[in-house]
Enzyme design. Structure first.
Site, short mmCIF file in Angstrom:
data_model
loop_
_atom_site.label_atom_id
_atom_site.label_comp_id
_atom_site.label_asym_id
_atom_site.label_seq_id
_atom_site.Cartn_x
_atom_site.Cartn_y
_atom_site.Cartn_z
N GLY A 26 0.81 -1.11 0.20
CA GLY A 26 0.25 -0.15 -0.60
C GLY A 26 1.10 1.17 0.00
O GLY A 26 1.82 1.17 -0.15
N GLY A 27 -0.04 2.26 0.43
CA GLY A 27 0.66 3.77 0.95
C GLY A 27 2.50 3.63 1.28
O GLY A 27 3.17 4.47 0.77
N GLY A 77 22.52 12.70 -30.30
CA GLY A 77 22.36 12.92 -28.64
C GLY A 77 22.55 12.86 -27.60
O GLY A 77 23.34 13.35 -26.43
N ALA A 78 23.16 11.08 -28.06
CA ALA A 78 24.11 10.57 -26.73
C ALA A 78 24.96 10.84 -26.30
O ALA A 78 25.92 11.54 -25.71
CB ALA A 78 23.54 9.62 -27.14
C1 HXC Z 1 -2.81 -4.85 12.38
C2 HXC Z 1 -1.74 -6.10 11.02
C3 HXC Z 1 -1.70 -6.08 10.18
C4 HXC Z 1 -2.35 -4.47 9.70
C5 HXC Z 1 -0.87 -7.63 10.19
N1 HXC Z 1 -1.21 -7.39 11.55
N2 HXC Z 1 -1.30 -6.36 9.65
N3 HXC Z 1 -2.48 -5.60 12.43
N4 HXC Z 1 -2.69 -4.41 11.19
N5 HXC Z 1 -1.66 -3.95 8.94
C6 HXC Z 1 -1.62 -8.79 12.58
C7 HXC Z 1 -2.39 -9.49 12.51
O1 HXC Z 1 -3.57 -9.46 12.63
C8 HXC Z 1 -1.83 -11.07 13.21
O2 HXC Z 1 -1.58 -10.41 14.39
C9 HXC Z 1 -0.11 -10.23 12.96
O3 HXC Z 1 -0.04 -9.04 12.36
C10 HXC Z 1 0.48 -11.14 11.72
O4 HXC Z 1 -0.56 -11.68 10.74
P1 HXC Z 1 -0.50 -12.97 9.24
O5 HXC Z 1 -1.49 -12.38 9.05
O6 HXC Z 1 -0.63 -13.52 10.40
O7 HXC Z 1 0.78 -12.56 9.21
P2 HXC Z 1 0.74 -14.07 7.94
O8 HXC Z 1 0.53 -14.34 7.89
O9 HXC Z 1 2.48 -13.12 7.87
O10 HXC Z 1 0.50 -12.11 6.79
C11 HXC Z 1 1.54 -11.11 6.97
C12 HXC Z 1 0.51 -9.89 6.20
C13 HXC Z 1 -0.92 -9.65 6.34
C14 HXC Z 1 0.03 -10.17 4.57
C15 HXC Z 1 1.24 -8.72 5.60
O11 HXC Z 1 -1.10 -9.77 7.71
C16 HXC Z 1 -1.87 -8.97 5.86
O12 HXC Z 1 -2.21 -8.73 4.79
N6 HXC Z 1 -2.33 -7.63 6.95
C17 HXC Z 1 -2.97 -6.73 6.14
C18 HXC Z 1 -1.79 -5.94 5.15
C19 HXC Z 1 -2.91 -4.65 4.51
O13 HXC Z 1 -4.14 -4.34 3.47
N7 HXC Z 1 -2.79 -4.10 5.21
C20 HXC Z 1 -2.88 -2.08 4.65
C21 HXC Z 1 -2.24 -1.52 3.65
S1 HXC Z 1 -2.76 -0.68 3.19
P3 HXC Z 1 -1.62 -11.82 15.73
O14 HXC Z 1 -2.40 -11.06 16.65
O15 HXC Z 1 -2.83 -13.00 15.16
O16 HXC Z 1 -0.37 -12.19 15.17
C22 HXC Z 1 -2.03 0.78 3.77
C23 HXC Z 1 -1.65 1.86 3.74
C24 HXC Z 1 -0.64 2.93 4.07
O17 HXC Z 1 -0.49 0.14 4.48
C25 HXC Z 1 -1.21 3.71 4.00
C26 HXC Z 1 -0.20 5.01 4.09
C27 HXC Z 1 -0.64 6.31 3.11
#
Ligand code: HXC
Length: 517
Positions: A172-173, A407-408
């Site tokens: 994401g961002g 040009g290069a």
């Molecule tokens: C809160 C999160 C989290 C998140 C993971 N966790 N991502 N908690 N916010 N964004 C937590 C899970 O609940 C879990 O907690 C622990 O972290 C590990 O995650 P798992 O899913 O068990 O690990 P894994 O299977 O290795 O997968 C990792 C992952 C997946 C691929 C990153 O967790 C995932 O898809 N997370 C969401 C990613 C996402 O969509 N993020 C937002 C993106 S947009 P527990 O307690 O069970 O250990 C973004 C915008 C930014 O980031 C903008 C900036 C401008």
């Protein structure tokens, strides 16, 4: 037990909780993926015993989604400073064992504090990224902290070197902080970067693509150019980071440290005498020219698998860090195309920001022809490289080994855009284009009306080559400072660099230029 002992115990308990992160089970899960923990990574990154942690006791203040019952000191990121080869650096390492390393308000503000301290002290900053992205429970507060980081990355750009090591997810961002920093290092197999993941892509565009193909290190090393280096594991990524930091100055007011070398500065480069083949269409490896010229043959290539028609990287000459840019005849004949122009332009601008002299090797037949290049904007992208070289005020040394066409020729650090010391090897050809193409254009009618067109064409090609397929016309005009033997390259370039180290050049005052982005 005295009251003081109780207080000390309380401090110990809190610190131990911060060090424990998300607990043993999650640490084991991290290890089973082949990843080190945040603290293990910092131990390898920094000189032994040099790490000093900042903010181990910061906690999130989210009260939604039961988060108040799940508070871990440190909030999922280990921050602080230490040294690399004695040089102070600021660093942060996201801890995937705590809320998946997700970035909430306080986690983000901890990183901001590190960026502020790095900028205030003029020290490089290194981010070890391993995060699920914006902490979903904290909503817009998380996005706010991201933007605070982005703002600081931009403010620090060109002032302190910023390095992002991607050691897990970065989605994401969240990718925009690494994208703004100077160098991205990815770990093969365990790091992924993308704006939208495979599932969103499938829903929106119906494309099916795997996690790895979409945003793995190979993709970003070869296709997108997002990553500058790829490492096989965490250890190698951190060793590479140390090597990179050792080549760079701490900030834009300093020069990189001089590393004394036993490699004689007057070493004759005999292998270069016959590096360039007689046949102008035959390729050769320009990296051999680079390695032969620089200290100890040590060349740290940047983006080695992307836009391979141009080679960029760091080396040392007489102990001084230099940035090397070189057309690569081994790939696309060394033509400049969109990707090569952008790759080299960004590298030249980095070097110029941080007072790193540039050494450019030229063997370029021109810009790559083709509709896809034109439609992709080679005009504005090629202009970036021209702009970057013309804007750069660091010492600029240029060696033309063979072709410098069209040009290069102008773009590749020519005298006219203020190359400081430009030389050519005797095999150089400085011209608008190669002999065959030129003769076809300017003598088409003459060849057609001749009794023996083939013989006439050959004669005219010979005439053209006598005139332009050498460096002497350019040397006679002062466009080259000298023509040298290939074997003299190291001696001559080192002397020229020595004389240019104190170069100062100013440009008209302005808010900033308008590089054709
Ligand atoms: C809160 C999160 C989290 C998140 C993971 N966790 N991502 N908690 N916010 N964004 C937590 C899970 O609940 C879990 O907690 C622990 O972290 C590990 O995650 P798992 O899913 O068990 O690990 P894994 O299977 O290795 O997968 C990792 C992952 C997946 C691929 C990153 O967790 C995932 O898809 N997370 C969401 C990613 C996402 O969509 N993020 C937002 C993106 S947009 P527990 O307690 O069970 O250990 C973004 C915008 C930014 O980031 C903008 C900036 C401008």
């Amino acid at each position: 037990m005295s009251v003081d002992d109780a207080r000390v115990d309380e401090l110990r308990r809190r610190k131990a909780q911060a060090v424990a992160g998300g607990g043993q089970a999650r640490v084991s899960a991290q290890h089973s993926k082949g990843k080190l923990t945040a603290r293990e990574r910092l131990d390898l990154l920094l000189d032994e015993g040099s790490f000093m942690e900042v903010d181990p006791l910061v906690e999130h203040r989210c009260r939604d989604f039961d988060m108040d019952r799940n508070v871990i000191p440190g909030d999922g990121v280990v921050c602080g400073h230490g040294t690399i080869g004695g040089k102070t650096v600021y660093c942060f390492a996201q801890d995937f064992t705590v809320y998946g390393g997700s970035l909430g308000e306080m986690h983000g503000l901890k990183i901001c504090k590190i960026l502020d301290m790095a900028l205030k002290t003029g020290s490089p900053v290194i981010g070890l990224n391993d995060s699920g992205g914006a902490r979903i429970q904290e909503g817009v507060a998380s996005l706010g902290s991201y933007a605070e980081i982005f703002f600081r990355n931009v403010r620090a750009s060109g002032v302190i070197p910023q390095i992002s090591v991607i050691m897990g997810p970065c989605a994401g961002g969240a990718v925009y902080s690494p994208a703004i920093t100077d160098f991205v290092i990815m770990v093969d197999g365990t790091s992924h970067m993308f704006i939208t993941g495979p599932e969103v892509i499938k829903t929106v565009t119906n494309e099916e693509v795997s996690f790895e193909d979409l945003g793995g290190s190979t993709t970003h090393a070869t296709k997108s150019g997002v990553t500058h280096f790829t490492a096989t594991d965490d250890e190698e990524a951190l060793e590479l980071t140390r090597e990179l930091v050792s080549m760079l100055p701490s900030n834009n007011l300093q020069k990189a440290a001089i590393l004394p070398t036993r490699d004689p500065i007057d070493r004759v480069c005999l292998p270069l005498q016959d590096l360039v083949p007689d046949n102008p269409k035959e390729p050769y490896d320009i990296v051999m020219a680079i390695e032969e010229t620089v200290d100890d043959g040590a060349f740290l290539e940047v983006q080695s698998e992307f836009a391979m028609n141009i080679v960029v990287g760091f080396a040392r000459l007489g102990g001084h860090t230099i940035g090397v840019v070189a057309n690569q005849p081994n790939f696309l004949a060394g033509c400049l195309d969109i990707d090569a122009s952008v790759k080299a332009a960004r590298f030249v601008r980095f070097c110029d920001s941080f007072n790193i002299p540039l050494l450019t090797f030229v063997d370029v037949p021109g810009f790559l022809p083709g509709a896809s290049q034109e439609w992709g904007g080679i005009i504005r992208h090629g202009a970036k490289l021209l702009y970057a070289y013309a804007e750069a005020t660091v010492p600029k040394l240029t060696v033309i080994t063979r072709k410098a066409y069209g040009g290069a020729y102008d773009v590749m650090s020519s005298k006219h855009i203020r190359g400081d010391y430009n030389v050519a090897w005797p095999s150089a050809q400085l011209a608008v284009m190669g002999a065959e193409g030129a003769v076809q254009i300017i003598h088409r009618r003459r060849i057609a009306s001749s009794g023996n067109p083939e013989q006439e064409r050959e004669r005219l090609v010979g005439d053209y080559e006598d005139t332009f397929a050498n460096p002497y016309r350019a040397a006679s005009l002062g466009y080259l400072d000298d023509v040298i033997q290939p074997s003299e390259t190291r001696i001559v370039m080192a002397k020229a660099l020595g004389a240019l180290l104190e170069k100062e050049e100013v440009r008209p005052a302005r808010k900033h230029g308008n590089i054709p982005l």
